[in-house]
Design a protein around this motif. Structure first.
Motif, PDB file in Angstrom:
ATOM      1  N   ALA A  75       0.818  -1.208   0.000  1.00 26.22           N
ATOM      2  CA  ALA A  75       0.000   0.000   0.000  1.00 26.22           C
ATOM      3  C   ALA A  75       0.856   1.263   0.000  1.00 26.22           C
ATOM      4  CB  ALA A  75      -0.934   0.003   1.197  1.00 26.22           C
ATOM      5  N   TYR A  76       2.121   1.165   0.473  1.00 24.41           N
ATOM      6  CA  TYR A  76       3.023   2.322   0.480  1.00 24.41           C
ATOM      7  C   TYR A  76       3.835   2.420  -0.803  1.00 24.41           C
ATOM      8  CZ  TYR A  76       1.998   2.607   5.468  1.00 24.41           C
ATOM      9  OH  TYR A  76       1.364   2.729   6.670  1.00 24.41           O
ATOM     10  N   SER A  77       3.597   1.521  -1.761  1.00 28.59           N
ATOM     11  CA  SER A  77       4.357   1.536  -3.009  1.00 28.59           C
ATOM     12  C   SER A  77       3.880   2.676  -3.907  1.00 28.59           C
ATOM     13  CB  SER A  77       4.193   0.186  -3.729  1.00 28.59           C
ATOM     14  OG  SER A  77       4.847   0.213  -4.977  1.00 28.59           O
ATOM     15  N   LYS A  97       2.414  -2.709  -6.503  1.00 26.37           N
ATOM     16  CA  LYS A  97       0.996  -2.975  -6.719  1.00 26.37           C
ATOM     17  C   LYS A  97       0.799  -3.576  -8.111  1.00 26.37           C
ATOM     18  CE  LYS A  97      -0.504   0.905  -3.817  1.00 26.37           C
ATOM     19  NZ  LYS A  97      -1.272   2.178  -3.783  1.00 26.37           N
ATOM     20  N   ARG A  98      -0.280  -4.331  -8.259  1.00 23.43           N
ATOM     21  CA  ARG A  98      -0.514  -4.998  -9.539  1.00 23.43           C
ATOM     22  C   ARG A  98      -0.750  -4.003 -10.672  1.00 23.43           C
ATOM     23  NH1 ARG A  98      -4.518 -10.044  -7.803  1.00 23.43           N
ATOM     24  NH2 ARG A  98      -3.002 -11.096  -6.418  1.00 23.43           N
ATOM     25  N   ASP A  99      -1.459  -2.919 -10.387  1.00 26.95           N
ATOM     26  CA  ASP A  99      -1.699  -1.947 -11.449  1.00 26.95           C
ATOM     27  C   ASP A  99      -0.403  -1.250 -11.857  1.00 26.95           C
ATOM     28  OD1 ASP A  99      -1.490  -0.675  -9.005  1.00 26.95           O
ATOM     29  OD2 ASP A  99      -2.794   0.977  -9.609  1.00 26.95           O
ATOM     30  N   GLN A 100       0.518  -1.037 -10.906  1.00 28.55           N
ATOM     31  CA  GLN A 100       1.799  -0.433 -11.238  1.00 28.55           C
ATOM     32  C   GLN A 100       2.622  -1.348 -12.134  1.00 28.55           C
ATOM     33  OE1 GLN A 100       3.493   0.372  -7.410  1.00 28.55           O
ATOM     34  NE2 GLN A 100       2.269   2.231  -7.078  1.00 28.55           N
ATOM     35  N   VAL A 101       2.581  -2.666 -11.847  1.00 24.04           N
ATOM     36  CA  VAL A 101       3.288  -3.625 -12.694  1.00 24.04           C
ATOM     37  C   VAL A 101       2.701  -3.623 -14.106  1.00 24.04           C
ATOM     38  CG1 VAL A 101       3.865  -6.059 -12.992  1.00 24.04           C
ATOM     39  CG2 VAL A 101       3.915  -5.047 -10.706  1.00 24.04           C
ATOM     40  N   GLY A 102       1.353  -3.580 -14.199  1.00 19.97           N
ATOM     41  CA  GLY A 102       0.705  -3.552 -15.510  1.00 19.97           C
ATOM     42  C   GLY A 102       1.020  -2.303 -16.300  1.00 19.97           C
ATOM     43  N   ARG A 104       3.685  -0.433 -16.095  1.00 17.43           N
ATOM     44  CA  ARG A 104       5.079  -0.468 -16.543  1.00 17.43           C
ATOM     45  C   ARG A 104       5.242  -1.403 -17.739  1.00 17.43           C
ATOM     46  NH1 ARG A 104       8.639  -4.073 -15.375  1.00 17.43           N
ATOM     47  NH2 ARG A 104       7.446  -4.838 -13.592  1.00 17.43           N
ATOM     48  N   ARG A 105       4.575  -2.550 -17.711  1.00 17.85           N
ATOM     49  CA  ARG A 105       4.700  -3.494 -18.819  1.00 17.85           C
ATOM     50  C   ARG A 105       4.070  -2.947 -20.104  1.00 17.85           C
ATOM     51  NH1 ARG A 105       3.289  -9.256 -15.775  1.00 17.85           N
ATOM     52  NH2 ARG A 105       5.271  -9.413 -14.628  1.00 17.85           N
ATOM     53  N   ARG A 106       2.965  -2.240 -19.976  1.00 19.80           N
ATOM     54  CA  ARG A 106       2.307  -1.693 -21.173  1.00 19.80           C
ATOM     55  C   ARG A 106       3.150  -0.622 -21.853  1.00 19.80           C
ATOM     56  NH1 ARG A 106      -2.476  -2.477 -18.092  1.00 19.80           N
ATOM     57  NH2 ARG A 106      -2.280  -0.371 -17.217  1.00 19.80           N
ATOM     58  N   ARG A 107       3.980   0.045 -21.079  1.00 21.12           N
ATOM     59  CA  ARG A 107       4.823   1.092 -21.653  1.00 21.12           C
ATOM     60  C   ARG A 107       6.076   0.522 -22.319  1.00 21.12           C
ATOM     61  NH1 ARG A 107       5.923   5.833 -17.533  1.00 21.12           N
ATOM     62  NH2 ARG A 107       6.807   6.673 -19.479  1.00 21.12           N
ATOM     63  N   GLY A 108       6.306  -0.770 -22.151  1.00 26.62           N
ATOM     64  CA  GLY A 108       7.455  -1.399 -22.788  1.00 26.62           C
ATOM     65  C   GLY A 108       8.764  -0.916 -22.221  1.00 26.62           C
ATOM     66  N   SER A 109       9.723  -0.637 -23.110  1.00 21.27           N
ATOM     67  CA  SER A 109      11.044  -0.187 -22.657  1.00 21.27           C
ATOM     68  C   SER A 109      10.981   1.181 -21.984  1.00 21.27           C
ATOM     69  CB  SER A 109      12.003  -0.132 -23.847  1.00 21.27           C
ATOM     70  OG  SER A 109      11.516   0.760 -24.835  1.00 21.27           O
ATOM     71  N   ALA A 110       9.957   1.976 -22.325  1.00 25.88           N
ATOM     72  CA  ALA A 110       9.823   3.292 -21.690  1.00 25.88           C
ATOM     73  C   ALA A 110       9.403   3.181 -20.229  1.00 25.88           C
ATOM     74  CB  ALA A 110       8.813   4.141 -22.454  1.00 25.88           C
ATOM     75  N   GLY A 111       8.898   2.011 -19.831  1.00 28.28           N
ATOM     76  CA  GLY A 111       8.470   1.840 -18.437  1.00 28.28           C
ATOM     77  C   GLY A 111       9.614   1.666 -17.467  1.00 28.28           C
ATOM     78  N   GLY A 112      10.833   1.407 -17.995  1.00 26.31           N
ATOM     79  CA  GLY A 112      11.995   1.260 -17.125  1.00 26.31           C
ATOM     80  C   GLY A 112      12.059  -0.122 -16.486  1.00 26.31           C
ATOM     81  N   ARG A 113      13.113  -0.308 -15.702  1.00 28.82           N
ATOM     82  CA  ARG A 113      13.311  -1.585 -15.032  1.00 28.82           C
ATOM     83  C   ARG A 113      12.460  -1.657 -13.762  1.00 28.82           C
ATOM     84  NH1 ARG A 113      19.621  -2.044 -14.162  1.00 28.82           N
ATOM     85  NH2 ARG A 113      19.199   0.065 -13.373  1.00 28.82           N
ATOM     86  N   PRO A 114      11.999  -2.828 -13.398  1.00 27.96           N
ATOM     87  CA  PRO A 114      11.230  -2.951 -12.155  1.00 27.96           C
ATOM     88  C   PRO A 114      12.141  -2.771 -10.947  1.00 27.96           C
ATOM     89  CG  PRO A 114      11.622  -5.111 -13.093  1.00 27.96           C
ATOM     90  CD  PRO A 114      12.103  -4.120 -14.109  1.00 27.96           C
ATOM     91  N   PRO A 115      11.626  -2.231  -9.864  1.00 25.11           N
ATOM     92  CA  PRO A 115      12.455  -2.070  -8.663  1.00 25.11           C
ATOM     93  C   PRO A 115      12.810  -3.429  -8.076  1.00 25.11           C
ATOM     94  CG  PRO A 115      10.167  -1.534  -8.183  1.00 25.11           C
ATOM     95  CD  PRO A 115      10.259  -1.727  -9.668  1.00 25.11           C
ATOM     96  N   GLY A 116      13.965  -3.483  -7.434  1.00 25.14           N
ATOM     97  CA  GLY A 116      14.393  -4.726  -6.817  1.00 25.14           C
ATOM     98  C   GLY A 116      13.469  -5.130  -5.674  1.00 25.14           C
TER      99      GLY A 116
END
Length: 324
Positions: A75-77, A97-102, A104-116
């Motif tokens: 919830a703090y993400s 959060k699941r919507d944040q993951v979605g 980022r994936r929809r933006r492709g390479s522009a979404g950047g790398r996922p946080p560790g």
């Protein structure tokens, strides 16, 4: 804390609700609290919770405000939360959060790398959940009755104090602010409670912790009105309080007379180990004497006070009488 305009009361389908945000240390101590309305999002409050963390430093100085690592609920993400932690150079483990993951994936390479994210490290977050459950055991906290938020916060602050005193009564070492890596001797028990005075508190604390295996449970820096003190947890619910003074101890170096200040270890082997440690450090200690019920030796602390260290001998069952 100033009284918020909404009294920290939120309105939802469940009625009036209040949310408590906790910052809990690795030892389950509550470091900071913030009260908000129940429907308010968690992420915008993150910086306020972090700003309230103040951990006193042993020996004085400014309190510590930067944790070594932060674990938080998803919830703090948020991007703002992660930028805040990166700006303060605080390592963190926060699931996305699941919507944040979605997104980022929809933006492709522009979404950047996922946080560790460390799944195993995140499991340690159960401590804050357990602390909230323990806090809600108090009816006044679990079911809010106060209208004013300041009174409600005072209620769970008093609950924290009451629970801390309860744990202190059971385990005096459980409330130490910092963890010490000094070696401790198992099955160490104190004999008699005692308060000592010394001109060199650090030297006397090191003697009891590093050589005799006790644990530093609490230390308070000197103030303009109070001296510097340290409390040594010697096991068995016994404590040794040491007060640092400007003058040398009194001429009577045996504060309990013939009774003496004593520590007890579990076995004869542990007693021999303690004796070797004392001799290796260059402090005086007498030979081990064998008595009918115990082994005992007398050491001298850096101020010359006698310290009796003993181990009880195992009881031997006497032969049962026989009838002829």
């Amino acid at each position: 804390m100033a009284e918020p305009d909404d009294y920290a009361l939120g309105r939802s389908r469940g009625g009036l609700t209040t949310k408590i945000h906790l910052a809990v240390g690795a030892s389950s101590h509550v470091l900071a609290t913030v009260v908000t309305a129940g429907q308010r999002a968690d992420a915008p409050v993150f910086a306020e919770v972090m700003a309230r963390i103040r951990v006193p430093r042993i020996g004085g100085g400014y309190p510590s405000t930067r944790p070594a690592h932060v674990l938080a609920d998803r919830a703090y993400s948020s991007r703002k939360t992660r930028e805040y932690l990166r700006r303060r150079q605080i390592p963190h483990t926060i699931p996305q959060k699941r919507d944040q993951v979605g997104h980022r994936r929809r933006r492709g390479s522009a979404g950047g790398r996922p946080p560790g994210f460390g799944r195993e490290k995140c499991k340690a977050r159960h401590k804050v959940e357990g602390r909230i459950g323990l806090l809600e055991q108090a009816r006044g906290v679990g079911t809010r009755y106060e209208k004013l938020a300041v009174r409600f916060e005072a209620t769970f602050q008093l609950t924290l104090v009451r629970q801390a005193l309860w744990h202190l009564n059971r385990d005096p070492g459980a409330l130490q602010w910092l963890h010490y890596s000094w070696p401790t001797m198992p099955e160490l028990f104190g004999i008699n409670h005692l308060t000592l005075s010394t001109t060199d508190l650090d030297r006397l604390v090191a003697y009891y912790t590093e050589l005799l295996g006790a644990v530093l449970a609490f230390e308070r820096a000197a103030t303009p009105f109070d001296p510097r003190i340290a409390v040594i947890d010697v096991g068995g619910d016994d404590h040794l309080m040491i007060v640092e003074t400007a003058t040398a101890p009194t001429a009577d170096l045996d504060p309990l007379g013939k009774a003496g200040w004593g520590l007890r270890v579990g076995t004869h082997a542990q007693l021999c180990e303690v004796r070797e440690q004392i001799l290796g450090a260059g402090w005086p200690v007498g030979p081990i004497e064998t008595l009918p019920t115990q082994w005992t030796m007398t050491a001298r602390d850096p101020d010359g006070r006698p310290v009796d260290v003993r181990a009880h001998r195992p009881r031997t069952s006497s032969p049962s009488p026989t009838t002829g």
